[in-house]
Design an enzyme around this catalytic site. Sequence first.
Site, PDB file in Angstrom:
ATOM      1  N   LYS A  59       0.841  -1.201   0.000  1.00  0.00           N
ATOM      2  CA  LYS A  59       0.000   0.000   0.000  1.00  0.00           C
ATOM      3  C   LYS A  59       0.875   1.248   0.000  1.00  0.00           C
ATOM      4  CE  LYS A  59      -3.801  -2.342   2.346  1.00  0.00           C
ATOM      5  NZ  LYS A  59      -4.352  -2.775   3.639  1.00  0.00           N
ATOM      6  N   GLN A 103      -4.629  -1.375   9.928  1.00  0.00           N
ATOM      7  CA  GLN A 103      -4.464  -2.691   9.302  1.00  0.00           C
ATOM      8  C   GLN A 103      -4.976  -3.791  10.242  1.00  0.00           C
ATOM      9  OE1 GLN A 103      -3.286  -3.286   6.101  1.00  0.00           O
ATOM     10  NE2 GLN A 103      -3.819  -5.414   6.454  1.00  0.00           N
ATOM     11  N   ASP A 126     -11.285   3.167   5.004  1.00  0.00           N
ATOM     12  CA  ASP A 126     -11.842   1.831   4.770  1.00  0.00           C
ATOM     13  C   ASP A 126     -13.365   1.803   4.880  1.00  0.00           C
ATOM     14  OD1 ASP A 126     -10.083  -0.194   4.002  1.00  0.00           O
ATOM     15  OD2 ASP A 126      -9.223  -0.352   6.012  1.00  0.00           O
TER      16      ASP A 126
END
Length: 291
Positions: A59, A103, A126
Amino acid sequence: MMSSPPPSAQCLDGKALAAQWQADTKQTVDRLRHTGIVPALRVIQVGEVAASSVYVRRKAQVAQALGIDSDIVHLPADVSHETLSDVIVGLNNDSAIHAILLQLPLPSHLNPLVYQALTDPKKDVDGFHPMNLGRLLAGDTPYALPCTPWGCIGLLEAYNLSIAGKHAVVIGRSNIVGKPMAHLLLQRQATVTLCHSKTVGLPALVRQADIVVAAVGVPELVRGDWIKPGAVVIDVGINRTNQVTLVGDVAFEEAQTVAGWITPVPGGVGPLTIATLMRNTVALCQQQVQG
Ligand code: NAD
């Protein structure tokens, strides 16, 4: 008599589409940078889960290549609730940071729902904050949508595969993939069946599906003879059978002789998740600078 070759599904090329989305995102970032605005993403990683380290590094690499300011905030596996909360609140209050990603998975002493709810919903890249998930459920517009299912919808749309009126069977009910996927399909007027580990008669349900989304984490669970001829098959699963081989949740070789369209693993949904993360980061930045 020679038998004719088995019919072969068309490939849904997530890798190519992700490259296109990234090129578009880079252009937007370049335009923002010319006005002195640099989209900024911070990824919080707790501990050293090997797969997470790979994803987090990937990422960061993609973000840098697109001109996004990206950094990893690395915390030890035994980090306390207080320290993790302070890190999140610090990023919430830093106006130079537009997007925060925590994460997963977290170590077992930390409940992800607590920290997802602590993240500023406007920076929740997210789309896991309860406000963003609630808006998705209500049919309202969240600040961001969960990257993997949102990428899958983008894939269906890019290939002009219709959703309205289709029967979609989603296998897996995680907050990250299955549940938001089911809602995004429902919002687009599919009839949705959401299956999980306690579902009885899974093969018969999948056989009814015009669209199958497998997000399970069981290598090649979905067999070719579960697939309705011509169906669209989206395989979200990423399973490592050994150090080097990745397989999905669908038995690809069997399924591709029956399906109309299918995503490969790797090269299907995975690249789209990262490309969507970049798109979400830039979209959050634009929302924040435009007030
Ligand atoms: P998860 O473990 O949180 O959820 C798995 C779901 O599958 C659960 O809801 C469970 O009920 C269901 N399930 C388990 N066994 C089943 C069975 N035999 N039959 C039917 N349902 C069953 O997993 P997740 O985070 O949603 O991820 C699922 C898969 O997708 C994993 O392989 C993961 O690595 C992959 N993934 C890929 C991406 C990507 O970018 N491609 C992103 C996220 C997750």
